[in-house]
Design an enzyme around this catalytic site. Structure first.
Site, PDB file in Angstrom:
ATOM      1  N   GLY A 109      26.542  49.749  29.959  1.00 23.03           N
ATOM      2  CA  GLY A 109      27.080  48.854  30.975  1.00 23.03           C
ATOM      3  C   GLY A 109      27.751  49.604  32.106  1.00 23.03           C
ATOM      4  O   GLY A 109      28.025  49.053  33.167  1.00 23.03           O
ATOM      5  N   ASP A 125      32.728  45.958  35.495  1.00 23.09           N
ATOM      6  CA  ASP A 125      32.503  46.494  36.839  1.00 23.09           C
ATOM      7  C   ASP A 125      31.672  47.779  36.840  1.00 23.09           C
ATOM      8  O   ASP A 125      31.417  48.349  37.901  1.00 23.09           O
ATOM      9  CB  ASP A 125      33.848  46.729  37.548  1.00 23.09           C
ATOM     10  CG  ASP A 125      34.746  47.693  36.786  1.00 23.09           C
ATOM     11  OD1 ASP A 125      34.295  48.286  35.783  1.00 23.09           O
ATOM     12  OD2 ASP A 125      35.918  47.846  37.184  1.00 23.09           O
ATOM     13  N   ASP A 138      27.637  50.575  17.700  1.00 20.03           N
ATOM     14  CA  ASP A 138      27.090  51.036  18.980  1.00 20.03           C
ATOM     15  C   ASP A 138      27.761  52.334  19.428  1.00 20.03           C
ATOM     16  O   ASP A 138      27.313  52.944  20.398  1.00 20.03           O
ATOM     17  CB  ASP A 138      27.254  49.955  20.061  1.00 20.03           C
ATOM     18  CG  ASP A 138      28.679  49.449  20.168  1.00 20.03           C
ATOM     19  OD1 ASP A 138      29.172  48.905  19.161  1.00 20.03           O
ATOM     20  OD2 ASP A 138      29.306  49.615  21.221  1.00 20.03           O
TER      21      ASP A 138
END
Ligand code: AMP
Ligand code: MG
Length: 487
Positions: free
Chosen positions: A92, A125, A252
């Protein structure tokens, strides 16, 4: 030595295709500047450490410039977070820039963390703040210097780009290096989305690139799983032996290579505390220091579940059972060495457990205790150390047993014993408060403390002149720093 534009790329993971990762370009950060670089990590890319001080370096690792042969990709994966399954995670806020191979023929993933938003950013973000980037850098390199397998970090780049967490902070990027960025969660993703074709493609890729010796075995996937179990048992034994608390052992964040991976609110123990919880957001203590051992096994069972298309349940179960005994054997072996023993006795486990109990009750500094134990003869060392214990009588009894145990070693002399013990008992570790001091200065624009701390930690076993203040217990303010996941 190579110049920056001479890196050779071979992007094997990118070639797996769009089912595995998405093409995304880094989003540059404003006014990128070098905070710190690791000469040892740069050497893995055959790069001269002097290149880190160039404008081009900050441009490349601040997302402004890219090699023509790099193929930046955000990887998709999922994972179990705090015990619950999250169907889709993925990079991400980080990108696999590409795979570089060095003159020794090794492949290294260049992963730029904090490189901006990707299709997997969810509500985030895509950025990493300066403080967490510095922490990841210092921890990766410090663990490596302690002989604990870890991803590496080549540099941190600071910027003027604002990011919001609890307050306004600055965005930074860290260049992470590892032979692979495949996590347990990669296998879980293709298993739970029921895509056996892709899962097989992933499995074959990992086998061929990272476990080629398993391909010679009658059941390559089983051989690979066994290897992953063995590596994790050894890795977690090292964490426990050196007091490293990872903090977010979600699947993860578990590397298929069995290396320490994805740093968040990690900590090294100051005082010994088996129940220590380093992650402020971990209310239940799922990832407390002592829970890391069973959680390691839990995570391996989550991986085992994802491997059921390739391996029989019975074989997986049997292999999982190897974890605890392997862990115990490695752990005891490491702790014997920390005690200065070269032989094994049945009572060693008990000797260790009773010491840890005494330490727990008295809040004794874990790292300094072992360092001091080797500093002087065993008789002198226990006399010096006894004042740190509340239960002095209890410690004296332990000390007698220890002194007698060392006597049975038949050491040639204290010199030899000290050298042997100092080689496994660090003087310097990455204490949270030391990281915090360096971060505070860096946030004010002074990077010298980050650099100094990195240098000290790169030789943790060697006493360095003028660096005594890095080998002290934390001051009052530095004892219980709250570190959370918002990084
Ligand atoms: P972590 O706790 O860093 O292991 O992250 C868990 C997941 O959240 C991963 O998929 C990350 O890529 C994602 N993530 C964490 N922080 C951010 C962020 N600031 N922006 C986008 N994604 C993020
Ligand atoms: Mg992660």
């Amino acid at each position: 030595m190579k110049a920056l534009d001479e890196l050779t790329f071979d992007n094997r993971f990118a070639r797996l295709g769009d089912a595995f990762s998405a093409h995304v370009l880094p989003e540059p950060i404003d006014n990128p500047r070098l905070v710190v670089a690791s000469p040892a990590a740069l050497a893995l890319l055959d790069l001269d450490p002097a290149t880190a001080e160039t404008e081009e370096f900050a441009q490349l690792f601040g997302g402004h410039k890219l090699w023509a042969d790099a193929e930046p990709r955000a990887m998709v994966y999922s994972g179990h977070q705090f015990g619950g399954y999250t169907p889709q995670l993925g990079d991400g806020r980080g990108l696999l820039l590409g795979e570089v191979y060095n003159e020794a023929g090794e492949h290294w993933d260049l992963h730029l963390k904090g490189a901006g938003q990707t299709p997997f950013s969810r509500m985030g973000d895509g950025r990493a703040v300066l403080r967490s980037s510095i922490r990841e850098f210092l921890a990766s390199e410090a663990l490596h210097a302690l002989n604990i397998p870890s991803s590496r970090a080549a540099c941190v780049i600071d910027s003027d780009t604002p990011v919001w967490r609890e307050k306004q902070e600055r965005a930074a990027m860290v260049l992470r290096l590892a032979p692979s960025h495949v996590r347990f969660g990669h296998f879980e993703y293709f298993y739970y989305t029921k895509r056996p074709e892709q899962q097989k493609q992933l499995g074959e890729h990992v086998l061929a690139m990272h476990f080629p010796e398993c391909l010679e075995q009658p059941e390559p996937y089983l051989a690979m799983f066994r290897e992953v179990v063995e590596r994790n048992a050894e890795l977690i034994a090292k964490w426990q032996a050196y007091g490293f608390c990872h903090g977010v052992m979600n699947t993860d964040n578990m590397s298929i290579l069995g290396i320490t991976f994805d740093f968040g609110p990690f900590a090294f123990l100051d005082d010994f505390d088996a129940h220590f919880i380093c992650n402020h957001s971990d209310d239940q203590g799922r990832y407390s220091f002592s829970n890391q051992v069973p959680v390691g096994q839990w995570n391996l069972s989550a991986l085992a579940q994802a491997l059921t298309p390739f391996i029989s349940v019975e074989a997986l179960r049997q292999t999982l059972e190897l974890y605890l005994p392997l862990f115990q054997a490695h752990y005891l072996d490491l702790m014997r060495r920390r005690f200065g023993f070269t032989t094994a006795e049945d009572d060693d486990q008990q000797l260790l457990e009773s010491l840890l109990q005494l330490m727990q009750n008295s809040g004794v500094d874990y790292t300094l205790f072992f360092r001091r134990l080797g500093e002087q003869s065993p008789e002198q060392a226990v006399v010096r150390l006894r004042d740190d214990f509340v239960d002095i009588k209890g410690f004296d009894a332990w000390g007698e047993r220890y002194v007698a145990r060392v006597a049975r070693e038949g050491d040639a002399g204290q010199e030899q014993r000290r050298a042997r013990m100092h080689a496994v008992n660090p003087l310097y570790i990455l204490r949270n408060y030391l990281a915090q001091k360096a971060i505070d200065a860096a946030e004010q624009g002074d990077y010298s403390e980050v650099r100094r701390l990195h240098t000290v930690l790169s030789k943790p076993f060697e006493e360095q002149p003028g660096m005594a203040s890095y080998a002290e217990r934390p001051p009052e303010w530095g004892k219980h720093l709250e570190i959370s996941c918002s990084s």
